[in-house]
Design a protein around this motif. Structure first.
Motif, PDB file in Angstrom:
ATOM      1  N   MET A  34      47.726  50.104  30.985  1.00  0.00           N
ATOM      2  CA  MET A  34      49.057  49.526  30.955  1.00  0.00           C
ATOM      3  C   MET A  34      49.568  49.234  32.360  1.00  0.00           C
ATOM      4  SD  MET A  34      52.632  50.018  31.242  1.00  0.00           S
ATOM      5  CE  MET A  34      53.012  51.767  31.135  1.00  0.00           C
ATOM      6  N   SER A  35      49.305  50.165  33.314  1.00  0.00           N
ATOM      7  CA  SER A  35      49.835  50.004  34.670  1.00  0.00           C
ATOM      8  C   SER A  35      49.259  48.770  35.350  1.00  0.00           C
ATOM      9  CB  SER A  35      49.538  51.247  35.506  1.00  0.00           C
ATOM     10  OG  SER A  35      48.147  51.490  35.577  1.00  0.00           O
ATOM     11  N   SER A  36      47.948  48.475  35.138  1.00  0.00           N
ATOM     12  CA  SER A  36      47.356  47.294  35.765  1.00  0.00           C
ATOM     13  C   SER A  36      47.948  46.017  35.184  1.00  0.00           C
ATOM     14  CB  SER A  36      45.837  47.296  35.598  1.00  0.00           C
ATOM     15  OG  SER A  36      45.475  47.255  34.232  1.00  0.00           O
ATOM     16  N   LEU A  37      48.144  45.980  33.874  1.00  0.00           N
ATOM     17  CA  LEU A  37      48.762  44.812  33.248  1.00  0.00           C
ATOM     18  C   LEU A  37      50.180  44.619  33.765  1.00  0.00           C
ATOM     19  CD1 LEU A  37      48.986  42.506  31.223  1.00  0.00           C
ATOM     20  CD2 LEU A  37      49.509  44.215  29.456  1.00  0.00           C
ATOM     21  N   LEU A  38      50.933  45.700  33.862  1.00  0.00           N
ATOM     22  CA  LEU A  38      52.311  45.621  34.331  1.00  0.00           C
ATOM     23  C   LEU A  38      52.361  45.123  35.769  1.00  0.00           C
ATOM     24  CD1 LEU A  38      55.217  46.136  33.425  1.00  0.00           C
ATOM     25  CD2 LEU A  38      54.991  48.465  34.298  1.00  0.00           C
ATOM     26  N   ALA A  39      51.416  45.559  36.586  1.00  0.00           N
ATOM     27  CA  ALA A  39      51.376  45.115  37.982  1.00  0.00           C
ATOM     28  C   ALA A  39      51.142  43.609  38.070  1.00  0.00           C
ATOM     29  CB  ALA A  39      50.290  45.871  38.741  1.00  0.00           C
ATOM     30  N   VAL A  40      50.235  43.088  37.228  1.00  0.00           N
ATOM     31  CA  VAL A  40      49.981  41.643  37.214  1.00  0.00           C
ATOM     32  C   VAL A  40      51.212  40.892  36.730  1.00  0.00           C
ATOM     33  CG1 VAL A  40      48.595  39.794  36.200  1.00  0.00           C
ATOM     34  CG2 VAL A  40      47.494  41.911  36.927  1.00  0.00           C
ATOM     35  N   LEU A  41      51.816  41.390  35.647  1.00  0.00           N
ATOM     36  CA  LEU A  41      53.019  40.741  35.124  1.00  0.00           C
ATOM     37  C   LEU A  41      54.124  40.708  36.173  1.00  0.00           C
ATOM     38  CD1 LEU A  41      53.183  42.213  31.499  1.00  0.00           C
ATOM     39  CD2 LEU A  41      52.520  39.895  32.174  1.00  0.00           C
ATOM     40  N   ASP A  42      54.300  41.807  36.887  1.00  0.00           N
ATOM     41  CA  ASP A  42      55.326  41.871  37.934  1.00  0.00           C
ATOM     42  C   ASP A  42      55.046  40.842  39.028  1.00  0.00           C
ATOM     43  OD1 ASP A  42      56.764  43.862  36.681  1.00  0.00           O
ATOM     44  OD2 ASP A  42      55.909  45.493  37.888  1.00  0.00           O
ATOM     45  N   ALA A  43      53.775  40.750  39.432  1.00  0.00           N
ATOM     46  CA  ALA A  43      53.416  39.818  40.502  1.00  0.00           C
ATOM     47  C   ALA A  43      53.649  38.376  40.075  1.00  0.00           C
ATOM     48  CB  ALA A  43      51.953  40.020  40.902  1.00  0.00           C
ATOM     49  N   THR A  66      48.126  36.532  44.391  1.00  0.00           N
ATOM     50  CA  THR A  66      48.471  36.591  42.969  1.00  0.00           C
ATOM     51  C   THR A  66      47.387  35.923  42.133  1.00  0.00           C
ATOM     52  OG1 THR A  66      50.813  36.520  43.538  1.00  0.00           O
ATOM     53  CG2 THR A  66      50.232  36.031  41.256  1.00  0.00           C
ATOM     54  N   ALA A  67      46.771  34.880  42.676  1.00  0.00           N
ATOM     55  CA  ALA A  67      45.679  34.218  41.968  1.00  0.00           C
ATOM     56  C   ALA A  67      44.539  35.196  41.696  1.00  0.00           C
ATOM     57  CB  ALA A  67      45.172  33.028  42.771  1.00  0.00           C
ATOM     58  N   LEU A  68      44.209  36.026  42.673  1.00  0.00           N
ATOM     59  CA  LEU A  68      43.148  37.017  42.468  1.00  0.00           C
ATOM     60  C   LEU A  68      43.510  38.003  41.370  1.00  0.00           C
ATOM     61  CD1 LEU A  68      41.758  38.074  45.968  1.00  0.00           C
ATOM     62  CD2 LEU A  68      40.544  36.914  44.111  1.00  0.00           C
ATOM     63  N   ALA A  69      44.775  38.423  41.331  1.00  0.00           N
ATOM     64  CA  ALA A  69      45.209  39.340  40.279  1.00  0.00           C
ATOM     65  C   ALA A  69      45.059  38.705  38.906  1.00  0.00           C
ATOM     66  CB  ALA A  69      46.664  39.749  40.521  1.00  0.00           C
ATOM     67  N   VAL A  70      45.391  37.412  38.807  1.00  0.00           N
ATOM     68  CA  VAL A  70      45.224  36.687  37.543  1.00  0.00           C
ATOM     69  C   VAL A  70      43.754  36.625  37.161  1.00  0.00           C
ATOM     70  CG1 VAL A  70      45.465  34.430  36.433  1.00  0.00           C
ATOM     71  CG2 VAL A  70      47.331  35.340  37.839  1.00  0.00           C
ATOM     72  N   LEU A  71      42.885  36.332  38.129  1.00  0.00           N
ATOM     73  CA  LEU A  71      41.456  36.194  37.839  1.00  0.00           C
ATOM     74  C   LEU A  71      40.828  37.511  37.412  1.00  0.00           C
ATOM     75  CD1 LEU A  71      40.359  33.718  40.643  1.00  0.00           C
ATOM     76  CD2 LEU A  71      40.990  33.223  38.276  1.00  0.00           C
ATOM     77  N   HIS A  72      41.322  38.611  37.951  1.00  0.00           N
ATOM     78  CA  HIS A  72      40.803  39.921  37.541  1.00  0.00           C
ATOM     79  C   HIS A  72      41.162  40.235  36.091  1.00  0.00           C
ATOM     80  CE1 HIS A  72      38.868  41.898  41.001  1.00  0.00           C
ATOM     81  NE2 HIS A  72      39.631  41.112  41.743  1.00  0.00           N
ATOM     82  N   ARG A  73      42.182  39.575  35.543  1.00  0.00           N
ATOM     83  CA  ARG A  73      42.502  39.728  34.117  1.00  0.00           C
ATOM     84  C   ARG A  73      41.581  38.884  33.254  1.00  0.00           C
ATOM     85  NH1 ARG A  73      44.999  44.126  32.959  1.00  0.00           N
ATOM     86  NH2 ARG A  73      45.389  43.185  30.931  1.00  0.00           N
ATOM     87  N   ILE A  74      40.867  37.930  33.874  1.00  0.00           N
ATOM     88  CA  ILE A  74      39.968  37.061  33.108  1.00  0.00           C
ATOM     89  C   ILE A  74      38.560  37.634  33.039  1.00  0.00           C
ATOM     90  CG2 ILE A  74      38.830  34.779  33.135  1.00  0.00           C
ATOM     91  CD1 ILE A  74      41.428  33.627  34.224  1.00  0.00           C
TER      92      ILE A  74
END
Length: 231
Positions: free
Chosen positions: A1-10, A191-199
């Protein structure tokens, strides 16, 4: 949950995302003194912002941890644990309904849209917002692999193409007067890298993207589909 929340925040802090949220609030119509539900509210940012605009804002999310975070961050809002397909609200009790980056995570998005119609009063407006997971654009030295990784991520989701279906989902549920907009978020920083790590977690591919980020060459574009309609 914390990693998802961090991406959403960014992502939510990006000027593009701020503007897109504001547009979604505009499409809800008059807010002052009216009840608005944000289905799948996550960390609660939209609920807090809607409350600041004079609405009685109610956030619903299936994840109790997200609801706990939302209550801590946005005390002006109301938050409940609940399912987007079975909202803990009376029929006709809200003037506005909002679902942001939610329907792709549901096995049956049509049920959620029918539930939106149930809780909305006549004349109330529903606003659906989110990406279509096959339309993400990523610059890469290996476009074939990139296409495969994006498709694999899309295939892992219950309803990856919900975004392109928003208009028809609303019409099928009996909504009228749909307004359709597409806004594209462009990411050229970390932020792009954070998005890509979710993919993907494919390390060699991510290494190329990290090098692109280091040399100011990373490019990710995400079309966001925004559709509003009247009950």
């Amino acid at each position: 949950m914390s990693s998802l929340l961090a991406v959403l925040d960014a992502v939510d802090a990006q000027p593009f995302a701020v503007g897109l949220r504001l547009r979604s609030y505009e499409l809800l119509g008059e807010l002052t003194g009216r009840t608005v539900v944000d289905a799948g509210c996550g960390g609660g940012r939209a609920v807090g912002e809607l409350a600041e605009r004079g609405a009685r804002a109610v956030g619903v999310d299936l994840d109790p941890e997200m609801i706990a975070v939302a209550r801590q961050r946005w005390p002006a809002g109301e938050f409940q644990v609940g399912d987007a397909c079975e909202l803990p609200l009376h029929s006709g009790s809200v003037s506005g309904y909002r679902a942001d980056k939610v329907l792709h995570a549901l096995a049956d998005p049509a049920r959620a849209v029918a539930e939106a119609r149930r809780v909305l009063a006549p004349g109330g407006r529903a606003v659906l917002l989110g990406q279509d997971w096959d339309t993400i654009v990523i610059d890469s030295d290996d476009p074939r692999t990139t296409r495969g990784l994006v498709q694999a991520k899309a295939d892992s989701l219950p309803s990856p193409h919900a975004g392109r279906k928003y208009r028809n989902l609303l019409l099928d549920a009996g909504f009228t007067d749909p307004v359709v907009e597409v806004h594209t978020g462009v990411f050229t920083d970390d932020t792009a890298l954070a998005v890509l790590h979710r993919i993907t977690d494919e390390q060699s591919w991510l290494a190329e993207q990290a090098e692109r980020a280091r040399t100011n060459r990373i490019f990710v574009a995400v079309p966001m589909f925004l559709v509003a309609a009247r009950r």
